[in-house]
Design a protein around this motif. Structure first.
Motif, mmCIF file in Angstrom:
data_model
loop_
_atom_site.group_PDB
_atom_site.id
_atom_site.type_symbol
_atom_site.label_atom_id
_atom_site.label_comp_id
_atom_site.label_asym_id
_atom_site.label_seq_id
_atom_site.Cartn_x
_atom_site.Cartn_y
_atom_site.Cartn_z
ATOM 1 N N ALA A 101 -7.131 -6.581 4.226
ATOM 2 C CA ALA A 101 -6.088 -5.695 4.838
ATOM 3 C C ALA A 101 -6.072 -4.403 4.310
ATOM 4 C CB ALA A 101 -4.820 -6.310 5.122
ATOM 5 N N ALA A 102 -5.770 -4.371 2.914
ATOM 6 C CA ALA A 102 -5.608 -2.842 2.186
ATOM 7 C C ALA A 102 -6.967 -2.223 2.614
ATOM 8 C CB ALA A 102 -5.269 -3.219 0.807
ATOM 9 N N GLY A 158 -8.754 -2.299 4.781
ATOM 10 C CA GLY A 158 -8.891 -1.611 6.169
ATOM 11 C C GLY A 158 -8.089 -0.588 6.465
ATOM 12 N N GLN A 159 -7.118 -0.221 5.668
ATOM 13 C CA GLN A 159 -6.526 0.949 5.368
ATOM 14 C C GLN A 159 -6.832 2.027 4.517
ATOM 15 O OE1 GLN A 159 -2.246 0.028 4.586
ATOM 16 N NE2 GLN A 159 -2.249 -1.859 5.442
ATOM 17 N N ARG A 160 -7.919 1.713 4.075
ATOM 18 C CA ARG A 160 -8.693 2.603 2.960
ATOM 19 C C ARG A 160 -8.379 4.053 3.378
ATOM 20 N NH1 ARG A 160 -13.921 0.901 2.529
ATOM 21 N NH2 ARG A 160 -13.044 -0.959 1.550
ATOM 22 N N ALA A 170 -6.285 5.694 4.781
ATOM 23 C CA ALA A 170 -4.770 6.147 4.964
ATOM 24 C C ALA A 170 -3.755 6.092 3.868
ATOM 25 C CB ALA A 170 -4.179 5.589 6.181
ATOM 26 N N ILE A 171 -4.406 5.459 2.624
ATOM 27 C CA ILE A 171 -3.842 5.058 1.595
ATOM 28 C C ILE A 171 -4.369 5.772 0.299
ATOM 29 C CG2 ILE A 171 -3.071 2.954 2.585
ATOM 30 C CD1 ILE A 171 -4.720 1.301 0.621
ATOM 31 N N THR A 195 0.709 -1.158 0.156
ATOM 32 C CA THR A 195 -0.019 0.030 -0.127
ATOM 33 C C THR A 195 0.859 1.262 0.003
ATOM 34 O OG1 THR A 195 -0.040 0.076 2.319
ATOM 35 C CG2 THR A 195 -1.914 -1.261 1.253
ATOM 36 N N ASN A 254 4.163 0.304 2.059
ATOM 37 C CA ASN A 254 4.333 -0.675 3.158
ATOM 38 C C ASN A 254 4.040 -2.077 2.645
ATOM 39 O OD1 ASN A 254 4.849 1.268 5.102
ATOM 40 N ND2 ASN A 254 2.645 1.696 5.102
ATOM 41 N N ALA A 289 0.975 5.115 1.376
ATOM 42 C CA ALA A 289 0.302 5.820 2.420
ATOM 43 C C ALA A 289 0.031 7.202 1.455
ATOM 44 C CB ALA A 289 1.211 6.417 3.532
ATOM 45 N N ASP A 290 -1.335 7.946 1.846
ATOM 46 C CA ASP A 290 -1.526 9.264 1.209
ATOM 47 C C ASP A 290 -0.592 10.304 1.803
ATOM 48 O OD1 ASP A 290 -2.316 9.680 4.063
ATOM 49 O OD2 ASP A 290 -4.445 9.932 3.692
ATOM 50 N N ALA A 346 -2.778 0.811 -4.043
ATOM 51 C CA ALA A 346 -2.524 -0.598 -3.532
ATOM 52 C C ALA A 346 -2.161 -1.456 -4.565
ATOM 53 C CB ALA A 346 -3.658 -1.334 -2.509
#
Length: 135
Positions: A68-69, A71-73, A75-76, A34, A43, A36-37, A79
């Motif tokens: 998992a990605a 779940g990070q939506r 902040a990213i 992913t 990562n 990060a924004d 992906a």
């Protein structure tokens, strides 16, 4: 240009990791990255769940990576997910699914050949198609 740069960074991360794992092990389970924004580096994450067993189905590992990605939506911005596939003609390839929050979802297939010693990998010409969004 930022969207393209982000896509290329995520794509490069998972393709490099796939190449390393192919050279080391001759195969690999699906992996992902992913971006990060905040502009931070990608990562990497891979399946670390013991409940899947020693040789889990690649589709199950991919589903966990997608989750998992997702779940990070918040902040990213991008992906990518790579898996080891065999093409219809029998050629081995890495399939990379990459998507960007503000851009496209792509599926990129990159054929490869391993050396006889399986220590190095040579990638061939890639082909690109419209992909599926997972996050």
């Amino acid at each position: 240009m930022a969207v393209q740069d982000d896509i290329e960074e995520c794509f490069g991360c998972v393709l490099d990791l796939a190449g390393h794992l192919l050279g080391k092990n001759g195969e690999f389970f699906p992996v992902g990255a992913t971006l990060a924004d905040s502009g931070g580096s990608a990562n990497l994450f891979a399946n670390g769940d013991d409940d899947l067993g020693e040789r889990p189905e690649s589709t199950v590992v991919l589903e966990r990576l997608y989750a998992a990605a997702a779940g990070q939506r918040a902040a990213i911005v991008a992906a990518a997910f790579a898996s080891d596939v065999r093409l219809a003609g029998g050629q081995d390839a890495v399939r990379v699914e990459v998507e960007h929050l503000d851009g496209p979802a792509l599926e990129i297939v990159v054929p490869y050949r391993r050396s006889r010693l399986r220590r190095s990998v040579t990638f061939g010409d890639m082909s690109t198609a419209t992909g599926t969004r997972h996050i």
